[in-house]
Write a protein that holds these residues in place. Structure first.
Motif, mmCIF file in Angstrom:
data_model
loop_
_atom_site.group_PDB
_atom_site.id
_atom_site.type_symbol
_atom_site.label_atom_id
_atom_site.label_comp_id
_atom_site.label_asym_id
_atom_site.label_seq_id
_atom_site.Cartn_x
_atom_site.Cartn_y
_atom_site.Cartn_z
ATOM 1 N N VAL A 143 0.868 -1.177 0.000
ATOM 2 C CA VAL A 143 0.000 0.000 0.000
ATOM 3 C C VAL A 143 0.902 1.223 0.000
ATOM 4 O O VAL A 143 1.770 1.358 0.865
ATOM 5 N N VAL A 144 0.718 2.110 -0.985
ATOM 6 C CA VAL A 144 1.548 3.304 -1.133
ATOM 7 C C VAL A 144 0.645 4.534 -1.183
ATOM 8 O O VAL A 144 -0.318 4.575 -1.962
ATOM 9 N N THR A 145 0.941 5.527 -0.366
ATOM 10 C CA THR A 145 0.246 6.811 -0.438
ATOM 11 C C THR A 145 1.041 7.725 -1.366
ATOM 12 O O THR A 145 2.174 8.095 -1.065
ATOM 13 N N SER A 146 0.445 8.061 -2.510
ATOM 14 C CA SER A 146 1.132 8.841 -3.543
ATOM 15 C C SER A 146 0.397 10.149 -3.785
ATOM 16 O O SER A 146 -0.720 10.345 -3.283
ATOM 17 N N ALA A 192 -1.152 10.892 -6.308
ATOM 18 C CA ALA A 192 -2.371 10.569 -7.059
ATOM 19 C C ALA A 192 -3.404 9.849 -6.203
ATOM 20 O O ALA A 192 -4.476 9.508 -6.702
ATOM 21 N N GLY A 193 -3.098 9.589 -4.944
ATOM 22 C CA GLY A 193 -4.026 8.874 -4.081
ATOM 23 C C GLY A 193 -3.368 7.646 -3.476
ATOM 24 O O GLY A 193 -2.157 7.443 -3.602
ATOM 25 N N VAL A 194 -4.170 6.820 -2.830
ATOM 26 C CA VAL A 194 -3.677 5.582 -2.238
ATOM 27 C C VAL A 194 -3.666 4.500 -3.313
ATOM 28 O O VAL A 194 -4.691 4.243 -3.948
ATOM 29 N N ARG A 195 -2.518 3.877 -3.503
ATOM 30 C CA ARG A 195 -2.388 2.831 -4.512
ATOM 31 C C ARG A 195 -1.996 1.517 -3.849
ATOM 32 O O ARG A 195 -1.183 1.498 -2.931
ATOM 33 N N VAL A 196 -2.590 0.433 -4.364
ATOM 34 C CA VAL A 196 -2.460 -0.891 -3.747
ATOM 35 C C VAL A 196 -2.112 -1.908 -4.820
ATOM 36 O O VAL A 196 -2.554 -1.789 -5.971
ATOM 37 N N LEU A 214 7.569 -5.770 -6.272
ATOM 38 C CA LEU A 214 7.322 -4.804 -5.200
ATOM 39 C C LEU A 214 8.212 -3.577 -5.312
ATOM 40 O O LEU A 214 7.759 -2.444 -5.114
ATOM 41 N N ASN A 215 9.484 -3.784 -5.625
ATOM 42 C CA ASN A 215 10.382 -2.635 -5.764
ATOM 43 C C ASN A 215 9.952 -1.740 -6.921
ATOM 44 O O ASN A 215 9.980 -0.505 -6.807
ATOM 45 N N ALA A 216 9.555 -2.351 -8.039
ATOM 46 C CA ALA A 216 9.089 -1.560 -9.180
ATOM 47 C C ALA A 216 7.798 -0.824 -8.835
ATOM 48 O O ALA A 216 7.618 0.346 -9.208
ATOM 49 N N PHE A 217 6.897 -1.493 -8.116
ATOM 50 C CA PHE A 217 5.619 -0.849 -7.771
ATOM 51 C C PHE A 217 5.843 0.324 -6.819
ATOM 52 O O PHE A 217 5.211 1.377 -6.963
ATOM 53 N N ARG A 218 6.716 0.158 -5.827
ATOM 54 C CA ARG A 218 6.936 1.228 -4.868
ATOM 55 C C ARG A 218 7.455 2.496 -5.531
ATOM 56 O O ARG A 218 7.114 3.606 -5.115
ATOM 57 N N GLU A 219 8.271 2.331 -6.544
ATOM 58 C CA GLU A 219 8.767 3.497 -7.277
ATOM 59 C C GLU A 219 7.696 4.067 -8.199
ATOM 60 O O GLU A 219 7.424 5.269 -8.205
ATOM 61 N N ALA A 220 7.077 3.169 -9.001
ATOM 62 C CA ALA A 220 6.125 3.640 -10.005
ATOM 63 C C ALA A 220 4.859 4.200 -9.370
ATOM 64 O O ALA A 220 4.281 5.172 -9.883
ATOM 65 N N ALA A 221 4.392 3.616 -8.283
ATOM 66 C CA ALA A 221 3.151 4.069 -7.666
ATOM 67 C C ALA A 221 3.256 5.515 -7.190
ATOM 68 O O ALA A 221 2.255 6.240 -7.171
ATOM 69 N N TYR A 222 4.439 5.926 -6.825
ATOM 70 C CA TYR A 222 4.615 7.299 -6.357
ATOM 71 C C TYR A 222 4.864 8.274 -7.511
ATOM 72 O O TYR A 222 4.493 9.445 -7.437
ATOM 73 N N ASP A 223 5.489 7.795 -8.604
ATOM 74 C CA ASP A 223 5.910 8.688 -9.680
ATOM 75 C C ASP A 223 4.896 8.838 -10.808
ATOM 76 O O ASP A 223 4.751 9.919 -11.376
ATOM 77 N N PRO A 251 1.463 9.036 -13.185
ATOM 78 C CA PRO A 251 0.200 9.767 -13.002
ATOM 79 C C PRO A 251 -1.042 8.879 -12.968
ATOM 80 O O PRO A 251 -2.084 9.303 -12.456
ATOM 81 N N ASP A 252 -0.987 7.657 -13.533
ATOM 82 C CA ASP A 252 -2.172 6.796 -13.545
ATOM 83 C C ASP A 252 -1.748 5.336 -13.423
ATOM 84 O O ASP A 252 -0.573 4.984 -13.560
ATOM 85 N N LEU A 253 -2.742 4.478 -13.179
ATOM 86 C CA LEU A 253 -2.467 3.062 -12.960
ATOM 87 C C LEU A 253 -1.921 2.375 -14.200
ATOM 88 O O LEU A 253 -1.118 1.444 -14.105
ATOM 89 N N ALA A 254 -2.376 2.785 -15.379
ATOM 90 C CA ALA A 254 -1.925 2.131 -16.604
ATOM 91 C C ALA A 254 -0.406 2.249 -16.762
ATOM 92 O O ALA A 254 0.268 1.278 -17.125
ATOM 93 N N THR A 255 0.131 3.421 -16.482
ATOM 94 C CA THR A 255 1.579 3.583 -16.607
ATOM 95 C C THR A 255 2.319 2.866 -15.478
ATOM 96 O O THR A 255 3.444 2.402 -15.666
ATOM 97 N N VAL A 256 1.691 2.741 -14.313
ATOM 98 C CA VAL A 256 2.277 1.919 -13.253
ATOM 99 C C VAL A 256 2.384 0.477 -13.728
ATOM 100 O O VAL A 256 3.421 -0.183 -13.556
ATOM 101 N N GLY A 257 1.316 -0.031 -14.348
ATOM 102 C CA GLY A 257 1.343 -1.390 -14.889
ATOM 103 C C GLY A 257 2.411 -1.570 -15.951
ATOM 104 O O GLY A 257 3.077 -2.617 -16.006
ATOM 105 N N ASP A 258 2.592 -0.557 -16.803
ATOM 106 C CA ASP A 258 3.639 -0.636 -17.835
ATOM 107 C C ASP A 258 5.015 -0.742 -17.196
ATOM 108 O O ASP A 258 5.881 -1.488 -17.684
ATOM 109 N N ARG A 259 5.239 0.009 -16.127
ATOM 110 C CA ARG A 259 6.539 -0.064 -15.439
ATOM 111 C C ARG A 259 6.772 -1.466 -14.890
ATOM 112 O O ARG A 259 7.894 -1.997 -14.951
ATOM 113 N N LEU A 260 5.740 -2.074 -14.322
ATOM 114 C CA LEU A 260 5.873 -3.428 -13.802
ATOM 115 C C LEU A 260 6.178 -4.420 -14.918
ATOM 116 O O LEU A 260 6.999 -5.333 -14.755
ATOM 117 N N GLU A 261 5.519 -4.268 -16.057
ATOM 118 C CA GLU A 261 5.763 -5.157 -17.196
ATOM 119 C C GLU A 261 7.220 -5.070 -17.646
ATOM 120 O O GLU A 261 7.870 -6.091 -17.893
#
Length: 333
Positions: A138-141, A143-147, A167-176, A178-188
Motif C-alpha cells: 500500500v503506497v500513499t502517492s 495521485a491517491g492511495v495505490r495498492v 514490489l520494488n518496481a511498484f513502490r517506485e512507479a506508484a509514487y511517480d 500519473p495513472d495506474l496504466a503507466t504503473v502497470g507498464d513499469r511493472l511489465e
C-alpha cells in the motif's frame, strides 16, 4: 528403564529383558540435551550391570553383549543429540534471517492511509517459511492511495526473488506515475528484464483518489470482493480478462482500468488464489463470498484473522498454497 527393571526382576533371568535398557538413552537422544542424554546413558549402564549381577550373568557372553549394546546406543544417542542441537541452531538462524527478509520484502502496511484503513493477513504454505510468492503493498502517492496484491507463479526462492522485483518496481512507479496504466507498464518492463521463459505474476492494482470510487487494473488475478455496509457482496470483475504480468509485454492487449463504487462504509477485500482455491476434504472451494459476516469486526486486523481461521478450519489441514489477504475499509470520517 524403571519398567524394564521391574519386568526383568519379575520375569527372572530366563527371559532376558536387560538389553531393552538401551531404549532409555535412545529416546533421550530425541528430546534431551547432551548432558541429560549422557546422564541417562550412565544410569542405563548402571542398571544393566545391576540386572546382570542379579540374573547371575557376570562373566557370560550374554552379559558382556548387553553392556556393549547399551553403551553403543548411549554413545550413538549422545552423537545424535549433538547433531540435533546443531541443526536446531541452524534452523533458528534461518528463521531469523527469514523474518528480516520478510520485513524488507513484505513491509507492514500502514493502518491508515487517507480515508482508508488497511489490514493484511499472510500465511505461507511452507511450514517453516515466513515468506513466499504472494505479495502486497500500500503506497500513499500524490495521485491517491495505490495498492497491489499479486501472486508469483511457482514457489521457493525464485518466487521470492520475483516478488521482490515486482514490489520494488511498484513502490517506485506508484509514487511517480500519473495513472495506474503507466504503473502497470513499469511493472511489465521490470519483469521483462527479470523473468525467464513463460513465468508470470498475476496481480490486481487499485487506486483510491476520489470519495466515491476506486479504480482497478487486473492482470489475470482473482477479482476483489466488495462488501457494502448493508451486507451485500459482489466481485469487482474486470470488463475483459487480461494476461498476467510478464506475458503482456509480447504484444497482448493490456488490461483496461475499470471503476468500482467505493464510498464510506464500504470494504474491498483483495486476496490470492491460495484463499479462493482452498478446498476441504470433499473438494469444495472455500466460499469466500459467503463469509462477509466475518468482516464486521470494527478492528480490520481482527476481521481478517477471523477469515484466516475460518479458512484453515474449512481446509482442515495445512494450506497447500500461500494465502494473502488485504482489506481496505473506507472510513466514515
Amino acid at each position: 528403564m524403571a519398567v524394564i527393571v521391574v519386568a526383568d526382576m519379575t520375569a527372572g533371568p530366563g527371559v532376558g529383558l536387560t538389553p531393552m535398557m538401551a531404549l532409555g538413552p535412545a529416546f533421550a537422544g530425541l528430546i534431551g540435551g547432551k548432558r541429560r542424554t549422557a546422564a541417562i546413558g550412565v544410569v542405563a549402564l548402571g542398571l544393566s550391570f545391576a540386572l546382570i549381577v542379579y540374573n547371575g550373568q557376570v562373566g557370560e557372553r550374554r552379559g558382556y553383549a548387553t553392556l556393549i549394546s547399551v553403551a553403543g546406543v548411549a554413545v550413538a544417542g549422545l552423537v545424535a543429540t549433538a547433531m540435533r542441537q546443531r541443526r536446531e541452531a541452524e534452523l533458528a538462524s534461518v528463521r531469523s534471517i527469514a523474518e528480516v527478509a520478510q520485513r524488507v520484502l513484505l513491509r507492514p502496511v500502514p493502518r491508515s492511509a487517507g480515508h482508508l484503513r488497511a489490514a493484511v493477513s499472510y500465511t505461507s504454505a511452507v511450514a517453516e517459511a515466513r515468506i513466499g510468492g504472494d505479495l502486497y503493498e500500500v503506497v500513499t502517492s500524490p495521485a491517491g492511495v495505490r495498492v497491489i496484491v499479486g501472486d508469483v507463479q511457482g514457489k521457493g526462492l525464485e518466487a521470492v526473488e520475483t516478488a521482490a522485483v515486482v514490489l520494488n518496481a511498484f513502490r517506485e512507479a506508484a509514487y511517480d506515475e500519473p495513472d495506474l496504466a503507466t504503473v502497470g507498464d513499469r511493472l511489465e518492463r521490470a519483469l521483462d528484464r527479470h523473468l525467464l521463459g513463460e513465468k508470470f505474476v498475476t496481480a490486481v492494482l487499485a487506486e483510491v483518489r476520489e470519495r466515491d470510487r476506486a479504480v482497478l487494473l487486473n492482470y489475470g488475478h482473482p477479482a476483489p470482493l466488495v462488501i457494502r455496509p448493508d451486507g451485500t457482496v459482489h466481485y469487482a470483475e474486470p470488463p475483459d480478462r487480461a494476461l498476467p504480468l510478464g506475458l503482456g509485454i509480447h504484444g497482448a492487449p493490456a488490461p483496461q482500468p475499470h471503476r468500482v463504487p467505493f464510498v464510506p462504509g464500504d470494504q474491498l477485500l483483495f486476496y490470492t488464489d491460495g484463499v479462493s482455491e482452498a478446498r476441504d476434504r470433499g473438494n469444495t472451494f472455500y466460499p469466500l463470498e459467503h463469509r462477509s459476516e466475518l468482516l464486521k469486526d470494527p478492528d480490520p486486523e481482527a476481521a481478517l484473522d477471523a477469515v484466516r481461521q475460518d479458512l484453515e478450519s474449512h481446509v482442515g489441514a495445512p494450506l497447500h498454497d500461500d494465502a494473502a489477504m488485504l482489506l481496505l475499509r473506507y472510513r466514515d470520517q
